[in-house]
Design an enzyme around this catalytic site. Structure first.
Site, PDB file in Angstrom:
ATOM      1  CG  HIS A 305      50.880  -4.685   2.785  1.00 62.22           C
ATOM      2  ND1 HIS A 305      51.533  -5.505   1.850  1.00 62.22           N
ATOM      3  CD2 HIS A 305      50.525  -5.942   3.535  1.00 62.22           C
ATOM      4  CE1 HIS A 305      51.884  -6.616   2.022  1.00 62.22           C
ATOM      5  NE2 HIS A 305      51.143  -6.989   3.073  1.00 62.22           N
ATOM      6  CG  ASP A 362      46.849  -8.064  10.334  1.00 60.58           C
ATOM      7  OD1 ASP A 362      46.249  -9.371  10.402  1.00 60.58           O
ATOM      8  OD2 ASP A 362      47.874  -7.866  10.189  1.00 60.58           O
TER       9      ASP A 362
END
Ligand code: CMC
Length: 427
Positions: A305, A362
């Site tokens: 991320h 996710d």
């Protein structure tokens, strides 16, 4: 940090104020930089650039903290509801009982689509990706709701926001129904926001649909976890589109288009496809090796991320929820075992440790969504549905910000310098 920062370019000194937020890093206000020095800053991907002021969401990527209007995401996911979080994001404070009832009622009164919109769906191929349908249909709303598009009127902005939040489940469910060749279902407003969406998606006119409370609660949690996430790519897209004064429905369609990419919202679909492709835990080392190979474009989807360099707090909630939901539904999906094993192996691998790569939101969401019965192509649609709340809240905040200007980045030009045109016969 000091109150100002001094900069010297070509022997000429200039000074810039340092601004502090409630929490988080200070920012150097360089708005006067170009005027004072004739130079721009260079920051592709905005890795060091704050593009706006915002009071909505705060992320501390090193600590793995995500706050909406100050409230930690795990508390909201465990104790709140998607409607309440939507109110919070839009209005700044948690609602009282009556305010929440009124808000929920208002949203439920906007769930229907103009009947003419149903004909839009029939223009798409049956195998169209539902995100393609979402971009088209949400953009088309701007042709239907002219009475809520004066962006300078806060009341009209709020009506457009309510419409978008309310209609998104109907639009998303219709995209699914179209792909499976089943009739569209109209909304049923005595159901909760989330139960209504599930009924429109999985119900059929031939029989009553009883929403399973386990699924409703898991889905609501997933919506909360995706509701907003600071100035990410799709939110910045919505803000940039909106900065020109564009129609709100068109701005949200732009956000949906950006979200679709596999580096952003499309990662949930890609992550489950990857877990299925890996198939069994014994094949994990092969994929870990591929992810580490610089010559292979493969990445572990659902890992890494831009901001979180410690755990993504949303992944923590979802990892736990995945086990709970599958247990409660009595589903034994080997994909969950593969996901857990992959997580363990990657977290102990020096490459992932050095690069601070952890599971993101996710990684586990696909396992739950698949257990609920959604095809992978719908995963990003669900992300878009939930993120609509964040998008409209950020859009409203931007329009009411007195410092708001049209977004217009500059560039470092590295093309040819000026040269004279040569007619084709002389080239
Ligand atoms: N697998 C393998 N290596 C990775 C991964 C990964 N998933 N993510 C980053 N890296 C490596 C990358 O190769 C780079 O290595 P090096 O420094 O040697 O060149 C380093 O880590 C930094 O990566 P980056 O691409 O410069 O980092 P970024 O902040 O630009 O990208 C990201 C962040 C999320 C796009 C990236 O981690 C990624 O592509 N992850 C997979 C896709 C994904 O799961 N996306 C969902 C993000 S969360 C939900 C959302 O925001 O929509």
């Amino acid at each position: 940090m000091a109150d100002t920062v001094k900069l010297e370019i070509g022997g000429k000194a200039s000074e810039y104020p340092v601004l502090s937020g409630t929490v988080g890093p200070d920012v150097i206000d360089i708005r006067k930089l170009y005027g004072a020095t004739g130079a721009f800053t260079y920051d592709p991907g905005f890795t060091s650039t704050a593009s706006c002021q915002s009071a909505l969401t705060y992320i501390d990527g090193d600590q793995g903290i995500l706050l909406h209007r100050g409230y930690p995401i795990d508390q909201l996911a465990e104790q709140s509801s998607f409607m309440e979080v939507s109110y919070l994001l839009l209005n700044g404070e948690l609602p009282g009982k009556k305010e929440l009832e009124d808000f929920t009622y208002t949203i439920s009164r906007h769930t229907m689509l103009h009947e003419q919109l149903a004909t839009f769906y029939r223009g798409f191929r049956r195998d169209a990706h539902p995100m393609a349908i979402m971009c088209g249909v949400v953009g088309a709303l701007s042709a239907f709701y002219h009475d809520s598009t004066d962006i300078n009127d806060p009341k009209q902005r709020m009506i457009a926001s309510h419409r978008l939040i309310a209609k998104m489940p109907t639009i998303a469910a219709m995209a699914y129904k179209y792909s499976v060749g089943q009739p569209f279902l109209y909304p049923k407003n005595d159901l909760s926001y989330t139960a209504n969406f599930l009924r429109m998606t999985f119900g059929v006119p031939a029989e009553e649909y009883e929403p399973d409370p386990v699924i409703v609660s898991a889905m609501d949690k997933i919506f909360i976890l995706h509701a907003d996430h600071e100035q990410n790519a799709s939110t910045s897209t919505v803000r940039l589109a909106g900065s020109s004064g564009a129609n709100p429905f068109a701005c949200i369609a732009a956000g949906i288009a950006c979200l679709w990419g596999p580096a952003h919202g499309g990662a949930n679909e890609a992550a489950l496809n990857m877990l299925r492709e890996i198939g069994t835990p014994d094949r994990i080392p092969e994929y870990i090796a591929r992810a580490k190979n610089k010559d292979d474009p493969f990445r572990l989807m659902g890992f890494g991320h831009r901001v979180y360099k410690n755990f993504d707090p949303r992944a923590k909630v979802l990892g736990k929820a995945a086990t709970e939901v599958l247990d409660k539904l009595g589903i034994n999906d080997p994909v969950l075992d593969t996901a857990r094993e992959l997580e363990q192996i990657a977290l102990k691998d020096q490459y992932f440790i050095d690069k601070k790569l952890y599971p993101n939101v996710d990684f586990y969401s696909g396992v739950i969504l698949s257990a609920i019965g959604f095809p992978t192509t719908m995963f990003t649609v669900l992300f878009a549905l939930a993120r609509t709340v964040g998008w409209v809240a950020q859009w409203n905040e931007m329009i009411s910000d007195p410092e708001q200007k049209i977004g217009r980045p500059r560039q470092l030009y590295n093309g040819p310098a000026q040269r004279d045109y040569v007619p084709v016969g002389q080239r």
